[in-house]
Write a protein that holds these residues in place. Sequence first.
Motif, mmCIF file in Angstrom:
data_model
loop_
_atom_site.group_PDB
_atom_site.id
_atom_site.type_symbol
_atom_site.label_atom_id
_atom_site.label_comp_id
_atom_site.label_asym_id
_atom_site.label_seq_id
_atom_site.Cartn_x
_atom_site.Cartn_y
_atom_site.Cartn_z
ATOM 1 N N ILE A 170 0.827 -1.149 -0.065
ATOM 2 C CA ILE A 170 0.083 0.132 0.097
ATOM 3 C C ILE A 170 0.875 1.316 0.090
ATOM 4 O O ILE A 170 1.833 1.312 0.647
ATOM 5 N N VAL A 171 0.592 2.164 -0.866
ATOM 6 C CA VAL A 171 1.240 3.386 -0.891
ATOM 7 C C VAL A 171 0.410 4.540 -0.694
ATOM 8 O O VAL A 171 -0.665 4.472 -1.141
ATOM 9 N N CYS A 172 0.844 5.541 0.034
ATOM 10 C CA CYS A 172 -0.188 6.549 0.663
ATOM 11 C C CYS A 172 0.643 8.099 0.196
ATOM 12 O O CYS A 172 1.431 8.248 0.348
ATOM 13 N N ASN A 173 -0.190 8.393 -0.711
ATOM 14 C CA ASN A 173 0.085 9.677 -1.459
ATOM 15 C C ASN A 173 -0.813 10.710 -1.097
ATOM 16 O O ASN A 173 -1.434 10.649 -0.204
ATOM 17 N N GLY A 174 -0.540 12.200 -1.388
ATOM 18 C CA GLY A 174 -1.565 13.100 -1.162
ATOM 19 C C GLY A 174 -1.050 13.906 0.018
ATOM 20 O O GLY A 174 -0.373 13.547 0.741
ATOM 21 N N THR A 196 4.429 5.551 3.564
ATOM 22 C CA THR A 196 3.798 6.895 3.544
ATOM 23 C C THR A 196 4.712 7.850 2.622
ATOM 24 O O THR A 196 6.030 7.781 2.928
ATOM 25 N N VAL A 197 4.372 8.346 1.512
ATOM 26 C CA VAL A 197 5.056 9.345 0.759
ATOM 27 C C VAL A 197 5.093 10.562 1.401
ATOM 28 O O VAL A 197 3.830 11.217 1.598
ATOM 29 N N ILE A 220 9.193 4.889 4.879
ATOM 30 C CA ILE A 220 8.668 6.190 4.676
ATOM 31 C C ILE A 220 9.260 6.309 3.263
ATOM 32 O O ILE A 220 10.407 6.006 2.920
ATOM 33 N N GLY A 221 8.581 7.285 2.235
ATOM 34 C CA GLY A 221 8.962 7.631 1.066
ATOM 35 C C GLY A 221 8.844 9.097 1.062
ATOM 36 O O GLY A 221 8.334 9.716 1.803
ATOM 37 N N VAL A 222 9.794 9.558 -0.153
ATOM 38 C CA VAL A 222 9.723 10.944 -0.246
ATOM 39 C C VAL A 222 9.459 11.266 -1.788
ATOM 40 O O VAL A 222 10.026 10.473 -2.451
ATOM 41 N N ARG A 223 8.572 12.256 -1.988
ATOM 42 C CA ARG A 223 8.238 12.549 -3.589
ATOM 43 C C ARG A 223 8.988 13.731 -3.739
ATOM 44 O O ARG A 223 8.981 14.718 -3.140
#
Length: 679
Positions: A170-174, A196-197, A220-223
Motif C-alpha cells: 500500500i502506497v499513501c500519497n496526497g 507513507t510518501v 517512509i517515502g519522499v516524493r
Amino acid sequence: MTPPDTLEQASRDSHAPTPRPASDWTTADAAALYGLEGWAGGYFRVGRGGTLEVTPHGDAHDTAAKSIDLVELTEGLRQRGIGTPVLIRFPEIVEHRMRSIRAAFDRAIEQEQYQGGYTCVYPIKVNQQRHLAETIRDIAGSVGFGLEAGSKPELLAVLGLTERRGAMPIVCNGFKDDEYVETVILAHKLGRDITTVIEGRGELTRLLSHADRYGVRPQIGVRVKPAAIGGGRWAESAGERSKFGLHASEVLTALERLKDRGMADCLSLVHFHIGSQLCEMRHIKQAISELARFFCELRRLGAGVHTIDVGGGLAIDYDGSQSAWSSSADYSLDEYATDIVYRIKAACDDAGQPHPRIISESGRAMVAHSSVLVFDVLGRSSFCEDPGLEEIRTQMEGEKQASGEEVPQPIRDLVDAYELAADPEKLNEAAHDATQARDEAMSLFNLGYLSLPMRAAAEKLYWATSIRVLREAEAGGRPDLADELNDLPRQLADTYFGNLSIFQSLPDSWAIDQLFPVMPIQRLGERPTRRAVVADITCDSDGSIDRFACDDARDFKPTLELHDLDFDEEGAPETPYYLAVFLVGAYQEVLGDLHNLFGDSHVAHVSLDDEVGFGIDELIEGDRVSEVLGYVQYEPAQLREAIRREAELAVRQGRMNVAESRSLLSFYESGLEGYTYLE
C-alpha cells in the motif's frame, strides 16, 4: 426532455456521403472506419454478423476466440429491466491488463538481467467503485500488485479492502493531516506493508510524532520534484512548480532529520510525478534517469532506500494514432517497461548501487479498456437536401402578387445559387453566393423588409445549396474548396440525440476535450450514410460529442459516420439503434456530476460463459430520481405531500376530478422512483 420535433428530423433524403453498393462494404471496412486496430487493444472486434464483439482475453485477432456480442448483451440486459444508458464492465479485461503489465516488466527484467523486483499499485482515485476495486484487489495477490491511496477517505477504503492481506503493498500519497498520518502508523501495527510518501515538511513532523507515540519504525517515502517534466495535457502538473513533492534541498533536510533520530533506514522509497497520460516516451526516459540518480545519491548519503516509485502516466491510445498526441502514446507497453528497467539499472550500475524494487502506478492502463458505455439513439435532427424549389417559386409568386413588388433580390440569388451548385466547376462560386444572399436576407428580415415565409425559404435554400456543394465535391473526389468552406461537413452534420448525459458519464469529453472512441455496435455490415454529432439529453449546448478520432495523428474529425434510421410519427427510431463509448473505465465514473439531475447509469459486470456466451455477474441499478433529489437536499416525502395538497385543492375547485388526481399522484410517485434517464 425530448429531441426537437421537426420535419427535418424524419427526413430520409438529407445530406449524406454518396453511398456505395451494399456489396462494396464489409465488416473489415467498418473496423477500419472506426479505427479498432488502433485503440481496441485486442478487446473489441466487428463480428461476422455486423455487431461489435468483446474479446475479454485480448485475442480479437483469433477468429476462434470466445467473444461476447455487445448487442445481444445489451438486449439481454434490457430484458432484465436494465435499460440504456448502461455502463458495462468486463472484469476479465481488467485481469488481462494487469497480467499484461506484469508480463511486460518480467520480460524487461529478464532481458536486462535486472536484480530488483517489480510491482504495480492501483491508484483507486482512477475509479474507486467498490466492485472494480475488489476485482483488482482479488487479482492483485496473484500478480504481486497492490493499492495506492491519495486521500484520507481512500486510505480508509484501502485498509478495509485489504483485510487479511497484510503483504499487499500500500502506497499513501496526497496531502496528509494528523488523522491521516496516525491511521498509517496504526496500520503498521496491523502488520500492513504500507509506505507513507512525504509531500511536505509538516507531514514528516507529524509522522515522526506518531511513530514515537506508538513505537513504530515506519516505511517512509519522499516524493521529489524533478526538473524533468512530462508532455501532453498534464505537463504542467509536474516539474519544479508542481504542487507535489519536495525540492532537492528539502529532501536532504528530511534525510538529515531521520539520521539524527537513527531512522535513515526508514527512508525506503523515492517517488515522483511527471503527469498523467504521458504521450511521449522521451519525457519518461528523461525523468526516469533523473529519479534513478536521486535514488543512487540518497543511497550514497546513507538512506535505506530500496524502492523507486515511477508514478503513473502509462498512456492509453484513445484515438488509435500511436502518436505523441495527448490522446495517444508513441510507445508500447513493452517499450515502457524496458526503458524504465534499463535506465534504472544503468544508473545504479554506474553508481555501484543495488537495483531497487520498481513500483509503477499505472491505474489508467489497468482499467480504461474494461468499461463500455452503451446508449440508445432517441431521435435525429438534420437539414433537408431538397428545398422544395417549386413550392418556393409558388410562394415567391404569391408574395409578388400580394405586395405588387418583386421578391427581395437575396431570395432570387439563393435560387440561382442552388441551381449553380449542380455544376462541379462552380461549387465555390455557388457556396459564396449562397452565403452572401443568406446574410442579406437575414438583415432584411430584421429590418422588416422580408416576410417570415421568405425567411424560411432563404434558410432552406441556403442549407440545400451547401449540401449540394459538399455532395458534388465528394462525388468529384473533393476538388479544392475555398478555405472557408472546409467547415461544411461539421455545419451540415446531423445531430443524433443519445439517451445519456455527457456531464455524468463522460465528463472529460466536456471538460478537457478528451477523445473517446465512439461507434455504433450494430449494422456494421452496412455502410453508414450519415455524418453526425452526438448530443445528450441535458438542456445544455455543451452536452455533445463533436470530436472523433481519425487517421491523422494530432487531429480529429468533427463528425461520426452513422447509419440512416427509420422514424415513427413521433420522431423516434422504429427499431433501437445503439452507440457505445469505449475506454471509459478510468476517471469518468468518479468525476461525473449531476447536471440536470441525471444520476449514475446502470452498471453491469459481465464475463464470458461457455454455454450462453456471457454471464451477468452483478447488476447495479442506476440512481432513482428520488436519490438524486436527495443529493441536492430535497426531501421526496415533502415533495409528495406538496403535490398531494395541490391536487386536493384542484379537486375542490373543480379543475380536476378525483380519478385525475389519483393518476397525477401515481405518475408523480412513479417518476420519483424511476430511472433519471428516459425509459
